[in-house]
Structure formats: C-alpha cells, structure tokens
Scaffold this motif. Sequence first.
Motif, PDB file in Angstrom:
ATOM      1  N   ARG A 237       0.795  -1.218   0.000  1.00  6.57           N
ATOM      2  CA  ARG A 237       0.000   0.000   0.000  1.00  6.57           C
ATOM      3  C   ARG A 237       0.832   1.275   0.000  1.00  6.57           C
ATOM      4  O   ARG A 237       0.363   2.320   0.437  1.00  6.57           O
ATOM      5  CB  ARG A 237      -0.972  -0.015   1.185  1.00  6.57           C
ATOM      6  CG  ARG A 237      -2.119  -0.979   0.945  1.00  6.57           C
ATOM      7  CD  ARG A 237      -3.089  -0.966   2.088  1.00  6.57           C
ATOM      8  NE  ARG A 237      -2.486  -1.526   3.281  1.00  6.57           N
ATOM      9  CZ  ARG A 237      -2.935  -1.304   4.500  1.00  6.57           C
ATOM     10  NH1 ARG A 237      -3.947  -0.525   4.695  1.00  6.57           N
ATOM     11  NH2 ARG A 237      -2.344  -1.859   5.527  1.00  6.57           N
TER      12      ARG A 237
ATOM     13  N   SER B 197       1.392   2.992  -2.421  1.00  9.06           N
ATOM     14  CA  SER B 197       0.775   3.938  -3.348  1.00  9.06           C
ATOM     15  C   SER B 197      -0.520   4.531  -2.798  1.00  9.06           C
ATOM     16  O   SER B 197      -1.134   5.363  -3.446  1.00  9.06           O
ATOM     17  CB  SER B 197       0.492   3.238  -4.676  1.00  9.06           C
ATOM     18  OG  SER B 197      -0.337   2.115  -4.472  1.00  9.06           O
ATOM     19  N   TRP B 198      -0.944   4.098  -1.598  1.00 10.18           N
ATOM     20  CA  TRP B 198      -2.176   4.643  -1.024  1.00 10.18           C
ATOM     21  C   TRP B 198      -1.835   5.905  -0.242  1.00 10.18           C
ATOM     22  O   TRP B 198      -0.773   6.003   0.371  1.00 10.18           O
ATOM     23  CB  TRP B 198      -2.820   3.648  -0.061  1.00 10.18           C
ATOM     24  CG  TRP B 198      -3.379   2.419  -0.693  1.00 10.18           C
ATOM     25  CD1 TRP B 198      -2.880   1.756  -1.777  1.00 10.18           C
ATOM     26  CD2 TRP B 198      -4.527   1.689  -0.278  1.00 10.18           C
ATOM     27  NE1 TRP B 198      -3.637   0.666  -2.051  1.00 10.18           N
ATOM     28  CE2 TRP B 198      -4.656   0.589  -1.158  1.00 10.18           C
ATOM     29  CE3 TRP B 198      -5.448   1.852   0.755  1.00 10.18           C
ATOM     30  CZ2 TRP B 198      -5.689  -0.329  -1.026  1.00 10.18           C
ATOM     31  CZ3 TRP B 198      -6.461   0.929   0.888  1.00 10.18           C
ATOM     32  CH2 TRP B 198      -6.584  -0.145  -0.001  1.00 10.18           C
ATOM     33  N   ASN B 199      -2.778   6.841  -0.217  1.00 12.57           N
ATOM     34  CA  ASN B 199      -2.531   7.992   0.657  1.00 12.57           C
ATOM     35  C   ASN B 199      -2.846   7.604   2.107  1.00 12.57           C
ATOM     36  O   ASN B 199      -3.457   6.576   2.371  1.00 12.57           O
ATOM     37  CB  ASN B 199      -3.311   9.231   0.195  1.00 12.57           C
ATOM     38  CG  ASN B 199      -4.805   9.025   0.276  1.00 12.57           C
ATOM     39  OD1 ASN B 199      -5.298   8.461   1.244  1.00 12.57           O
ATOM     40  ND2 ASN B 199      -5.529   9.485  -0.730  1.00 12.57           N
TER      41      ASN B 199
ATOM     42  N   ALA C 104      -6.559   6.955   3.237  1.00 15.02           N
ATOM     43  CA  ALA C 104      -7.118   5.714   2.685  1.00 15.02           C
ATOM     44  C   ALA C 104      -6.541   4.509   3.411  1.00 15.02           C
ATOM     45  O   ALA C 104      -7.245   3.550   3.713  1.00 15.02           O
ATOM     46  CB  ALA C 104      -6.797   5.626   1.192  1.00 15.02           C
ATOM     47  N   ARG C 105      -5.263   4.572   3.710  1.00 13.74           N
ATOM     48  CA  ARG C 105      -4.610   3.464   4.414  1.00 13.74           C
ATOM     49  C   ARG C 105      -5.209   3.296   5.816  1.00 13.74           C
ATOM     50  O   ARG C 105      -5.544   2.189   6.227  1.00 13.74           O
ATOM     51  CB  ARG C 105      -3.111   3.748   4.514  1.00 13.74           C
ATOM     52  CG  ARG C 105      -2.317   2.668   5.234  1.00 13.74           C
ATOM     53  CD  ARG C 105      -0.913   3.167   5.494  1.00 13.74           C
ATOM     54  NE  ARG C 105      -0.147   3.322   4.276  1.00 13.74           N
ATOM     55  CZ  ARG C 105       0.721   2.421   3.823  1.00 13.74           C
ATOM     56  NH1 ARG C 105       0.913   1.316   4.492  1.00 13.74           N
ATOM     57  NH2 ARG C 105       1.380   2.642   2.726  1.00 13.74           N
TER      58      ARG C 105
ATOM     59  N   ARG D   4      -1.524   2.034  -7.572  1.00  9.29           N
ATOM     60  CA  ARG D   4      -2.632   1.784  -6.661  1.00  9.29           C
ATOM     61  C   ARG D   4      -3.549   0.679  -7.188  1.00  9.29           C
ATOM     62  O   ARG D   4      -4.071  -0.123  -6.423  1.00  9.29           O
ATOM     63  CB  ARG D   4      -3.427   3.067  -6.434  1.00  9.29           C
ATOM     64  CG  ARG D   4      -4.288   2.971  -5.192  1.00  9.29           C
ATOM     65  CD  ARG D   4      -5.089   4.199  -4.957  1.00  9.29           C
ATOM     66  NE  ARG D   4      -4.267   5.400  -4.870  1.00  9.29           N
ATOM     67  CZ  ARG D   4      -4.763   6.599  -4.573  1.00  9.29           C
ATOM     68  NH1 ARG D   4      -6.035   6.746  -4.355  1.00  9.29           N
ATOM     69  NH2 ARG D   4      -3.975   7.637  -4.509  1.00  9.29           N
TER      70      ARG D   4
ATOM     71  N   SER E 234      -1.964  -2.487  -6.333  1.00 14.39           N
ATOM     72  CA  SER E 234      -2.040  -2.689  -4.887  1.00 14.39           C
ATOM     73  C   SER E 234      -3.407  -3.234  -4.492  1.00 14.39           C
ATOM     74  O   SER E 234      -3.515  -4.202  -3.746  1.00 14.39           O
ATOM     75  CB  SER E 234      -1.763  -1.362  -4.180  1.00 14.39           C
ATOM     76  OG  SER E 234      -2.112  -1.445  -2.828  1.00 14.39           O
ATOM     77  N   ILE E 235      -4.457  -2.605  -5.006  1.00 13.17           N
ATOM     78  CA  ILE E 235      -5.814  -3.034  -4.668  1.00 13.17           C
ATOM     79  C   ILE E 235      -6.050  -4.468  -5.136  1.00 13.17           C
ATOM     80  O   ILE E 235      -6.596  -5.300  -4.408  1.00 13.17           O
ATOM     81  CB  ILE E 235      -6.846  -2.069  -5.309  1.00 13.17           C
ATOM     82  CG1 ILE E 235      -6.789  -0.716  -4.590  1.00 13.17           C
ATOM     83  CG2 ILE E 235      -8.249  -2.652  -5.241  1.00 13.17           C
ATOM     84  CD1 ILE E 235      -7.605   0.361  -5.261  1.00 13.17           C
TER      85      ILE E 235
ATOM     86  N   ARG F  65     -13.009   1.103  -4.330  1.00 13.50           N
ATOM     87  CA  ARG F  65     -11.836   1.960  -4.533  1.00 13.50           C
ATOM     88  C   ARG F  65     -11.341   1.862  -5.977  1.00 13.50           C
ATOM     89  O   ARG F  65     -10.953   2.866  -6.579  1.00 13.50           O
ATOM     90  CB  ARG F  65     -10.713   1.543  -3.577  1.00 13.50           C
ATOM     91  CG  ARG F  65     -10.985   1.896  -2.136  1.00 13.50           C
ATOM     92  CD  ARG F  65      -9.929   1.280  -1.223  1.00 13.50           C
ATOM     93  NE  ARG F  65     -10.312   1.379   0.169  1.00 13.50           N
ATOM     94  CZ  ARG F  65      -9.972   2.391   0.972  1.00 13.50           C
ATOM     95  NH1 ARG F  65      -9.240   3.355   0.514  1.00 13.50           N
ATOM     96  NH2 ARG F  65     -10.363   2.407   2.228  1.00 13.50           N
TER      97      ARG F  65
ATOM     98  N   THR G 279      -3.050  10.181  -9.420  1.00 13.10           N
ATOM     99  CA  THR G 279      -3.927   9.861  -8.285  1.00 13.10           C
ATOM    100  C   THR G 279      -3.600  10.637  -7.004  1.00 13.10           C
ATOM    101  O   THR G 279      -4.422  10.671  -6.094  1.00 13.10           O
ATOM    102  CB  THR G 279      -3.865   8.362  -7.953  1.00 13.10           C
ATOM    103  OG1 THR G 279      -2.517   8.000  -7.648  1.00 13.10           O
ATOM    104  CG2 THR G 279      -4.362   7.533  -9.121  1.00 13.10           C
TER     105      THR G 279
END
Lengths: 75, 281
Positions: A28, A30-32, A35-36, B7, B10-11, B125, B201
Amino acid sequence: MTSDPFAAVDQAVAAAAADLRRGLEATRDSWNDSARRAFDVQYAAALLGAADSAAADIAAVRARLSAALQLLFDT
Amino acid sequence: MALVETRDESIITIDAAISAWMETLRGVWAQASARMSATVSEIDAEVRARANGVAALEAAAARARDDDRAALLAQLERARRAYDKAQRAAREGAAAREHLQAAVRRAAPALQSDAPAARADLRRRLGELGSYRLAAGSRASVSTSSASSSAPSGVPAALTSRGLTEIDLTQVDFGDNPIDGFGKGGASSADYRWATETWATVVRPGVAGGMTRNDFAARDGARGAPPLRRTADVYDLFLGDSDRIVVSRLPSGRLDVINGRHRIEVARQLGIKHLPARMME
C-alpha cells in the motif's frame, strides 16, 4: 494412527496468516495516508486478528490432540 | 508476490491476498474437521478395545485356578491402567474437538462478513480510481479542444500559470521515434509507472486542491519516502522546468513529443488519458 494429525493444517493456516499479512501490509505504498488508515481500521485489523486467531487456535488444537495421542500410546 | 507499483496493482494484490486467505481457511477448517473426526473415532475405538480387554481379563481371572490367578491379576492391572489412559485420551480428544468447533465459530464472522466487506471496499476503490481517470480525461478534453489562450476549464491553475496544459494522449504520436527501453538515468519502467500513477492519483488532485511542492515534500518527509518514491519529485517531474513533458502540434493536428515519451507510454498502459505538457508553438 499418526501422532500428529494436525501438522499439515497447522502449517497451512500459519502460512495463510503470514501471506495475508504480507498482502495487506506490503502493498500500500501507493495509497494515501487517510485511505490506508480507513482500510486498516475498517477491515485489515479485523482480518489480521481473525487470521492470527485461527492460526493460534489450530496450533492449540494440534497440541491438545497430540497430547491425547501421546497419552493413549505411552504405555 | 507480483511487483506492486501502482494503486490499481495494490488493490488487486490485496484483494487476491484476502481471497486466497478465505479459500485456504475454508480448506483448513474442512481438513481439520475431517482429521479431528477420524482421530476421535480411532481413540474411541481404542477405548472400546481396551474396555473389552479389561472385561475379558476380569472374566478369565474369575475362572482361573489359584496358581494362574496372580499372573492374570497383574495383566488385569496393566490393562486397567491402559484403559484409564485411553479414557483420559478420549476426554482430551473431545476437548480438542470442542476447541476446533469454537475456533470455526470464531472465524465465521471474518469469513462471512469482514472479508467480503473488505473486498467490496476494494472494488469500490478500484471503481473510484477508474471514475477519477475518466473525469480527469473529460476535463482535459475541454482543455485541448479549446486551444491555448485562456485557462481551460478543469485544468489546475498551478499548471496554466506554468504555461502547461493537459494533453490528450490519444493525439500523441511518437511512432517515428519509438522508445527503445527504460533504465536511462537510473529509473526503471516500474519507477515510471509509479511516478505516472502517483501524478494522476495523488499529485494532480493535490495541486488542484492547492497543495504546493513544499506540501508534498513535507508529506514525503513524514512518510520517510525513499528516492524514486517521493511525491515532490513527481511534482518536479511533471511541473518543473527541466523535466516537463513538451509537445508540438504537427500539421496533421497530432502531437509530436519533444520530451516525455516514457511517461506517456506508461500512462497509456495504465489507462491514464491525459498528462500535463508544454505546447511548443
């Protein structure tokens, strides 16, 4: 009768818990942050808790059953 | 585990991890229940066999002559101890079975509601990410169709103030100068993918919301972001003077790329429709 009938399932459930942890925690970047955090609080914590609990339960069941079999054949 | 840089990836990876865990745990419970039943049955059979052995020895001892009885009683004592152990083993086995049944009950909410809810959230998401890109594409289409003079609708002021617009990547043509690989300057294709996705993003939405380069640098510092994974560098890559994408309009109306082919290529691979660029006159 094997003296350790739960060895395979014990290893499988422990490996599954470790895989889930790696999948949830290591992918994760790449998640902000918000969101995490949201995913952690809503889902990841519960899933990891369940995975760890299942692994601990199977390990305990394995130990109890092995002890029972040892008692049975310890003459 | 597959390389995870964006992302979307990742998802998808997280969803696969949850799915695999659910499948494994269901298999584990089924296998554990089957092995438990078999083991408890075998213990119970052993208990019955030892009980029968005790009964047979008791009967034999009752019928035996005095000179044989002592040996039979010794055997009977050993058989009774073995029977007692078997009964204790049966009780332990029953307790283990109850423990397993309780474990299955405890795990049920995670399998039946938590994990499906998490996967639904991940699908949401992923859908939002796709919708965002479509929306960004729509905004940028306005910008490219209205040429160059005034600030186009939907393009952040931080872009227009730098002489940048958002170009439609379907109009870009670098067939006469194809990419011959990644790796120049120490950046891999994965690095380009991360940077381009992060632009779409994280950085672009942040810039549209008023974030500055300093804000992204502070964010990187707080996260301990390593080189090639810093949002401030992405900001520089797309908005800075030295690395920005530069294009020119061909007589055919298509766009020729002067700088930025690698970013455009990975953006296309990721389904990103528009990127910021300087349009050379």
